[in-house]
Design an enzyme around this catalytic site. Sequence first.
Site, PDB file in Angstrom:
ATOM      1  N   GLU A   1      13.040 -19.977  23.207  1.00 47.62           N
ATOM      2  CA  GLU A   1      13.482 -18.645  22.801  1.00 47.62           C
ATOM      3  C   GLU A   1      13.541 -17.746  24.026  1.00 47.62           C
ATOM      4  O   GLU A   1      12.731 -17.892  24.945  1.00 47.62           O
ATOM      5  CB  GLU A   1      12.513 -18.058  21.777  1.00 47.62           C
ATOM      6  CG  GLU A   1      12.533 -18.796  20.464  1.00 47.62           C
ATOM      7  CD  GLU A   1      11.574 -18.170  19.470  1.00 47.62           C
ATOM      8  OE1 GLU A   1      12.040 -17.443  18.594  1.00 47.62           O
ATOM      9  OE2 GLU A   1      10.364 -18.402  19.609  1.00 47.62           O
TER      10      GLU A   1
ATOM     11  N   HIS B   1       6.914 -26.363  12.912  1.00 47.06           N
ATOM     12  CA  HIS B   1       8.339 -26.700  13.055  1.00 47.06           C
ATOM     13  C   HIS B   1       8.565 -27.983  13.865  1.00 47.06           C
ATOM     14  O   HIS B   1       9.306 -28.863  13.453  1.00 47.06           O
ATOM     15  CB  HIS B   1       9.100 -25.565  13.759  1.00 47.06           C
ATOM     16  CG  HIS B   1       8.903 -24.214  13.136  1.00 47.06           C
ATOM     17  ND1 HIS B   1       8.755 -24.038  11.790  1.00 47.06           N
ATOM     18  CD2 HIS B   1       8.858 -22.967  13.674  1.00 47.06           C
ATOM     19  CE1 HIS B   1       8.609 -22.748  11.525  1.00 47.06           C
ATOM     20  NE2 HIS B   1       8.669 -22.075  12.656  1.00 47.06           N
TER      21      HIS B   1
ATOM     22  N   LYS C   1       8.449 -18.814  24.741  1.00 46.25           N
ATOM     23  CA  LYS C   1       9.114 -17.508  24.675  1.00 46.25           C
ATOM     24  C   LYS C   1       9.567 -17.146  26.084  1.00 46.25           C
ATOM     25  O   LYS C   1       8.986 -17.609  27.067  1.00 46.25           O
ATOM     26  CB  LYS C   1       8.132 -16.429  24.194  1.00 46.25           C
ATOM     27  CG  LYS C   1       7.455 -16.746  22.882  1.00 46.25           C
ATOM     28  CD  LYS C   1       8.325 -16.446  21.706  1.00 46.25           C
ATOM     29  CE  LYS C   1       7.563 -16.673  20.407  1.00 46.25           C
ATOM     30  NZ  LYS C   1       8.438 -16.709  19.236  1.00 46.25           N
TER      31      LYS C   1
ATOM     32  N   ASP D   1       1.853 -21.548  16.632  1.00 48.68           N
ATOM     33  CA  ASP D   1       2.966 -20.823  16.011  1.00 48.68           C
ATOM     34  C   ASP D   1       4.143 -21.754  15.720  1.00 48.68           C
ATOM     35  O   ASP D   1       4.814 -21.598  14.702  1.00 48.68           O
ATOM     36  CB  ASP D   1       3.408 -19.696  16.962  1.00 48.68           C
ATOM     37  CG  ASP D   1       4.523 -18.834  16.380  1.00 48.68           C
ATOM     38  OD1 ASP D   1       4.455 -18.532  15.173  1.00 48.68           O
ATOM     39  OD2 ASP D   1       5.453 -18.466  17.130  1.00 48.68           O
TER      40      ASP D   1
ATOM     41  N   LYS E   1       3.342 -19.544   6.947  1.00 49.50           N
ATOM     42  CA  LYS E   1       2.407 -19.947   7.986  1.00 49.50           C
ATOM     43  C   LYS E   1       1.904 -18.698   8.711  1.00 49.50           C
ATOM     44  O   LYS E   1       2.527 -17.656   8.560  1.00 49.50           O
ATOM     45  CB  LYS E   1       3.090 -20.885   8.954  1.00 49.50           C
ATOM     46  CG  LYS E   1       4.150 -20.193   9.785  1.00 49.50           C
ATOM     47  CD  LYS E   1       4.764 -21.161  10.716  1.00 49.50           C
ATOM     48  CE  LYS E   1       5.679 -20.509  11.651  1.00 49.50           C
ATOM     49  NZ  LYS E   1       5.176 -19.486  12.518  1.00 49.50           N
TER      50      LYS E   1
ATOM     51  N   ARG F   1       0.806  -1.222   0.000  1.00 49.12           N
ATOM     52  CA  ARG F   1       0.000   0.000   0.000  1.00 49.12           C
ATOM     53  C   ARG F   1       0.840   1.274   0.000  1.00 49.12           C
ATOM     54  O   ARG F   1       0.375   2.340  -0.342  1.00 49.12           O
ATOM     55  CB  ARG F   1      -0.874   0.018   1.253  1.00 49.12           C
ATOM     56  CG  ARG F   1      -2.292  -0.337   0.960  1.00 49.12           C
ATOM     57  CD  ARG F   1      -3.101  -0.299   2.203  1.00 49.12           C
ATOM     58  NE  ARG F   1      -2.380  -0.972   3.287  1.00 49.12           N
ATOM     59  CZ  ARG F   1      -2.954  -1.409   4.395  1.00 49.12           C
ATOM     60  NH1 ARG F   1      -4.233  -1.260   4.566  1.00 49.12           N
ATOM     61  NH2 ARG F   1      -2.269  -2.001   5.340  1.00 49.12           N
TER      62      ARG F   1
HETATM   63  C1  BG6 Z   1       8.742 -18.475  13.502  1.00 48.51           C
HETATM   64  C2  BG6 Z   1       7.796 -18.154  14.635  1.00 48.51           C
HETATM   65  O1  BG6 Z   1       8.186 -19.428  12.647  1.00 48.51           O
HETATM   66  O2  BG6 Z   1       9.963 -18.981  14.022  1.00 48.51           O
HETATM   67  C3  BG6 Z   1       8.439 -17.189  15.608  1.00 48.51           C
HETATM   68  O3  BG6 Z   1       6.623 -17.577  14.103  1.00 48.51           O
HETATM   69  C4  BG6 Z   1       9.785 -17.678  16.052  1.00 48.51           C
HETATM   70  O4  BG6 Z   1       7.579 -16.980  16.730  1.00 48.51           O
HETATM   71  C5  BG6 Z   1      10.640 -18.041  14.843  1.00 48.51           C
HETATM   72  O5  BG6 Z   1      10.408 -16.643  16.796  1.00 48.51           O
HETATM   73  C6  BG6 Z   1      11.956 -18.658  15.256  1.00 48.51           C
HETATM   74  O6  BG6 Z   1      12.744 -18.932  14.146  1.00 48.51           O
HETATM   75  P1  BG6 Z   1      14.278 -19.241  14.322  1.00 48.51           P
HETATM   76  O7  BG6 Z   1      14.731 -19.641  12.962  1.00 48.51           O
HETATM   77  O8  BG6 Z   1      14.924 -17.988  14.831  1.00 48.51           O
HETATM   78  O9  BG6 Z   1      14.388 -20.344  15.330  1.00 48.51           O
END
Ligand code: BG6
Length: 513
Positions: free
Chosen positions: A243, A267, A365, A262, A175, A68
Amino acid sequence: MPNRPTDQWVNPLRDERDKRLPRIAGPCSLVIFGVTGDLARRKLMPAVYDLANRGLLPPGFALVGFARRDWDHEDFGQVVHDAVREHARTPFREDVWERLSEGFRFVRGTFDDDAAFDRLRDTLLEPDKERGTGGNHAFYFSIPPDAFPVVCEQLSRSGLADQTEDTWRRVVIEKPFGHDLESAKELNTVVNKVFPENSVFRIDHYLGKETVQNILALRFANQLFDPVWSSHYVDHVQITMAEDIGLGGRAGYYDGIGAARDVIQNHLIQLMALVAMEEPISFEPHELQTEKIKVLSATRNILPLDENTARGQYEAGWQGSEKVPGLLDETGFAHDSTTETFAALALEVDSRRWAGVPFYLRTGKRLGRRVTEIALVFKRAPHLPFDQTMTEELSQNALVIRVQPDEGITLRFGSKVPGSSMEVRDVNMDFSYGQAFTESSPEAYERLILDVLLGVPSLFPVNAEVELSWQILDPVLEHWAASGKPDGYEAGTWGPQSAEDMMARHGRAWRRP
Ligand code: BG6
């Protein structure tokens, strides 16, 4: 691979002879929807530059942004430039940049604006003529799933989705792919109405990571591990993606989504599939998918769910020396949000190889530190011919695939402590990518974008995998939705007490990576 200038082509016939040589994408343009977003800036634009810098993009390449913002081609170029300078993996080279940026175009518009998509169609004709992009287009949806239907519809209406015998169209989907099985099915129907399944590339960026692809090498290139890779020797498997970051600034995406949707749905379930699947006949996409689908079809939640799952939400605490707020005080989150920031579940795979072996998956997190690992924890030796005090510090053997950071593999086993007694203690044998190889690993997005442009779908989950993952997760999400608020945990710790209790009920404990 040493850097190779962009205009030096590798003879495709030579590629046929030596599969170690990376293949260069053919002429094409990559259109990014959602080009003003964080993902585009931090990952996609830098990955495109890194590919160009490695000589893996053809001279006939164009990068087209659609958004946009009131930008022209030059403004867009500046944004890509800043993103590349800040986030690219490989060094900045003026000559590479010059050549790449000549193929930048920007189209301003909203998703419901027919004229904007007509302009996009006309804009794509320019690089076709000027740079020889060959009429091949990949459309990257870095946009929320509720925008997929309208963008698909526009691409279809404007003729942009039509491929011919000589040209291809591909769509790349980020995703979350739905928020449960039903919505995922609806989205698949919407996308498949416009793009046939073999043109749809669903991104799970974990599959682009070197350490994740190495699971296949470890398992299927070696004789050493397969004999112990089963319920005969493995006690359980722990897959952790922890994380330390919080969710400040991500409320728009994350509130209402949560850790399970998420990260676990995509993953972690994909990692589990790679660890648990049988040997594929070859690494052809279809063969890999077949084995993953088999294992996902055989995966069940361990019941009852209230004893075998855990969820939590971080509260204020300390991350190192920094005082950090709890989720409910992060900007944008509802004060009564029940979104989980920690999720753990216990799964089992109903197969001869894995019967009785729990797979524990957890993510969160604001945990102790950033680490992703897969640990196969082995059964204890059936008999220890030692005085009991000699093995008090011996735990279970473990094979740990260190996905990130500090990529590598650790084997933990018992060893005699030097001295006159037969005391045995845990030691580690380590393989580290940094020490074993001089090349640095490409970013996941480099590998995945290149595979899209080459039309190689091995690393992209197919529809059936996405749906099976939701099938595993849906009962857990329903159970949580009916059971009130998640448990709290202090930021900087390893999650809620309920996660520890869940493992304790099984007579086990989470690893502290
Ligand atoms: C993403 C998630 O798919 O992967 C995030 O949406 C997450 O929440 C991220 O922080 C982590 O990716 P990586 O490669 O840093 O482990």
